[in-house]
Write an enzyme that holds these catalytic residues in place. Sequence first.
Site, PDB file in Angstrom:
ATOM      1  N   GLY A  58     125.570 -10.526 -56.211  1.00 50.36           N
ATOM      2  CA  GLY A  58     125.331 -11.740 -55.431  1.00 50.36           C
ATOM      3  C   GLY A  58     123.982 -12.369 -55.730  1.00 50.36           C
ATOM      4  O   GLY A  58     123.874 -13.570 -55.988  1.00 50.36           O
ATOM      5  N   HIS A 106      95.033 -22.017 -46.856  1.00 49.67           N
ATOM      6  CA  HIS A 106      94.616 -22.339 -45.479  1.00 49.67           C
ATOM      7  C   HIS A 106      95.400 -21.512 -44.479  1.00 49.67           C
ATOM      8  O   HIS A 106      95.490 -21.863 -43.308  1.00 49.67           O
ATOM      9  CB  HIS A 106      94.814 -23.839 -45.243  1.00 49.67           C
ATOM     10  CG  HIS A 106      94.135 -24.681 -46.260  1.00 49.67           C
ATOM     11  ND1 HIS A 106      92.818 -25.080 -46.175  1.00 49.67           N
ATOM     12  CD2 HIS A 106      94.581 -25.145 -47.470  1.00 49.67           C
ATOM     13  CE1 HIS A 106      92.484 -25.776 -47.255  1.00 49.67           C
ATOM     14  NE2 HIS A 106      93.533 -25.838 -48.058  1.00 49.67           N
ATOM     15  N   GLU A 113     128.901 -13.857 -41.057  1.00 48.22           N
ATOM     16  CA  GLU A 113     128.223 -15.128 -40.772  1.00 48.22           C
ATOM     17  C   GLU A 113     128.940 -16.286 -41.478  1.00 48.22           C
ATOM     18  O   GLU A 113     129.154 -17.351 -40.892  1.00 48.22           O
ATOM     19  CB  GLU A 113     126.763 -15.077 -41.250  1.00 48.22           C
ATOM     20  CG  GLU A 113     125.873 -14.059 -40.545  1.00 48.22           C
ATOM     21  CD  GLU A 113     125.809 -12.728 -41.272  1.00 48.22           C
ATOM     22  OE1 GLU A 113     126.792 -12.373 -41.975  1.00 48.22           O
ATOM     23  OE2 GLU A 113     124.764 -12.053 -41.147  1.00 48.22           O
TER      24      GLU A 113
HETATM   25  O1  F6P Z   1     124.922  -7.929 -47.251  1.00 48.44           O
HETATM   26  C1  F6P Z   1     124.217  -8.175 -48.423  1.00 48.44           C
HETATM   27  C2  F6P Z   1     125.048  -9.093 -49.297  1.00 48.44           C
HETATM   28  O2  F6P Z   1     126.176  -8.406 -49.776  1.00 48.44           O
HETATM   29  C3  F6P Z   1     124.251  -9.643 -50.451  1.00 48.44           C
HETATM   30  O3  F6P Z   1     124.106  -8.723 -51.507  1.00 48.44           O
HETATM   31  C4  F6P Z   1     125.072 -10.853 -50.781  1.00 48.44           C
HETATM   32  O4  F6P Z   1     124.371 -11.760 -51.608  1.00 48.44           O
HETATM   33  C5  F6P Z   1     125.333 -11.416 -49.374  1.00 48.44           C
HETATM   34  O5  F6P Z   1     125.507 -10.236 -48.564  1.00 48.44           O
HETATM   35  C6  F6P Z   1     126.510 -12.358 -49.256  1.00 48.44           C
HETATM   36  O6  F6P Z   1     127.672 -11.702 -49.720  1.00 48.44           O
HETATM   37  P1  F6P Z   1     128.992 -12.596 -50.001  1.00 48.44           P
HETATM   38  O7  F6P Z   1     128.638 -13.557 -51.114  1.00 48.44           O
HETATM   39  O8  F6P Z   1     130.039 -11.606 -50.384  1.00 48.44           O
HETATM   40  O9  F6P Z   1     129.314 -13.346 -48.736  1.00 48.44           O
END
Ligand code: F6P
Length: 550
Positions: free
Chosen positions: A269, A386, A214
């Site tokens: 992370g 609510h 992503e």
């Molecule tokens: O897929 C889970 C994860 O590895 C999390 O633990 C982490 O915070 C997130 O994806 C983002 O990972 P990165 O900082 O390596 O993009």
Amino acid sequence: MGTQSIIDTKQWRSLKQHQQEIAQIPLRALFEQDPHRQEKFSAQAAGIYLDYSKNPITDATLTLLEDLATSADLKQRTNALFNGEAVNLSENRPALHTALRCRKKAPLYVNNVNITAEIHGALQQMRDFVESIQSGQWQGYNGKAIRHIVNIGIGGSYLGPMAVAEALRPYWTNDVQCHFIANIDGSEFTEIVKNLQPDNTLFIIASKSFGTQETLKNAEAAKAWYLQNGGAEDQVHKHFVAVSSNQSKAQQFGISEANIFPMWDWVGGRYSLWSPIGLPLALTIGMDNFDRLLDGAHEMDTHFIEAPIKQNLPALMALLQVWQINFFGAQSQAIIPYDHCLRGLPAHLQQLEMESNGKRVSQTGAPIQHDTGAIIWGGAGSNGQHAYHQLFHQGTHTVPVDFIVPLQSHNPINDHHDILFANCLSQSRVMMHGKTLPEAEAELRASGHTEQQIKQLAPQKVIPGNRPNNILLTEKMTPQVIGALVALYEHKVFCQSVIWNINPFDQWGVELGKQIGDDIGDALANPQASTKQFDSSTQGLIKKYRNAKK
Ligand code: F6P
């Protein structure tokens, strides 16, 4: 770390027995028996006052819970965490988020590298960058100061910085606004950039691995947006920086070396907002306030190491949640901050707790024979009253709640904070105290209802009460207090992992989804590709998507 399951210990068996006794005593009665209950079952540290008196506990309970923690070697395991031992067993790594906020200069070595020097170097790099952006010294491709920061990251590279940036909105210097793009869904990207101009916008590509689909896709889209909207190709370096432990991948993407901020393998992370992953936060509140945030977390670290279990806020909250999950069957835990600025905190704590303790095998791979991490959810009060508090009070599920509330608002309006504070305390009291059938009948009688109406309505108005909740009270939500609050939850999660003997620092469970996602993505991108390897549901849905794309 023994291989014996904690449920085979005499401490666990004693708690099982004790729960049978405690469950017979309504919380109301515990309060009626001891007018000093609240003072007895409260503790404070690092600007946070924890009132845990509305839990089904007595002095005996606390002692049995303390024995359980001792039997799990909590103190030794805590020292191992802080000393940089490879507590993340499956990845053979330390988990040194505590080193990120340790203000001492004493060297701490990981793989023969003095990480203290690296951390202080990174903090200086952050400070220089923040000051150059805020002062306008750092200019974009047509000489304009940068006034919009877009953090492109997901999970721990998003939720912590987002939640704390929101929490500290009263401290934004207002030179710089920060925005967050996490989702691969084009709607988020489109929504965020539609009001931005490339010439005063800078993108932070935040990814520890620099391999998250992503994030990389959104980073590509950001570069395209920059170029398509007037950004000069040879000035990209003024509008893109990166935070990553994978410097070479960041450079391959086109980020100049000077614009890469370090991240490290020994920081998880979801524990990384104290690192340069916190850059969007530092850019909005300023580096001095970011330092205060670190100080608050460090103050909680010191408390966590030094305080005996019965005065130790992380240990107490962990043990109380273990008591609810493993001995009263609670499946979820709600985080309800009575503070609009903390509305993002539950989302961060979801990842912190559920990605850390959503585990089913022990550190040594043995199947776990008891529940582990709860389902974490929540939202800001008073809104939830609510929306979902009905279930807290009359549902069939018992949902333990952490109420978080400041004594002082950053934005006082008339008596609004009085009302907010009163609502928080009322919800906590109603959960504990409830309303009995006789009380409901008397109330209806006093308001003139007929006996027939009372007979029909009273049962609907009974509130069982006896529902556990904590109050976390602060003077004001300052950077220092917010740092202490997040560190409190980090250590609470760690304590629970020690008691359950699970690894809170890995997340193997998310890997398969990524792999299958790639396989299905290939099938969507290539209409001729076979889908026979998938189940009929997935095959059918791929077919619908392919048809829609035609
Ligand atoms: O897929 C889970 C994860 O590895 C999390 O633990 C982490 O915070 C997130 O994806 C983002 O990972 P990165 O900082 O390596 O993009």
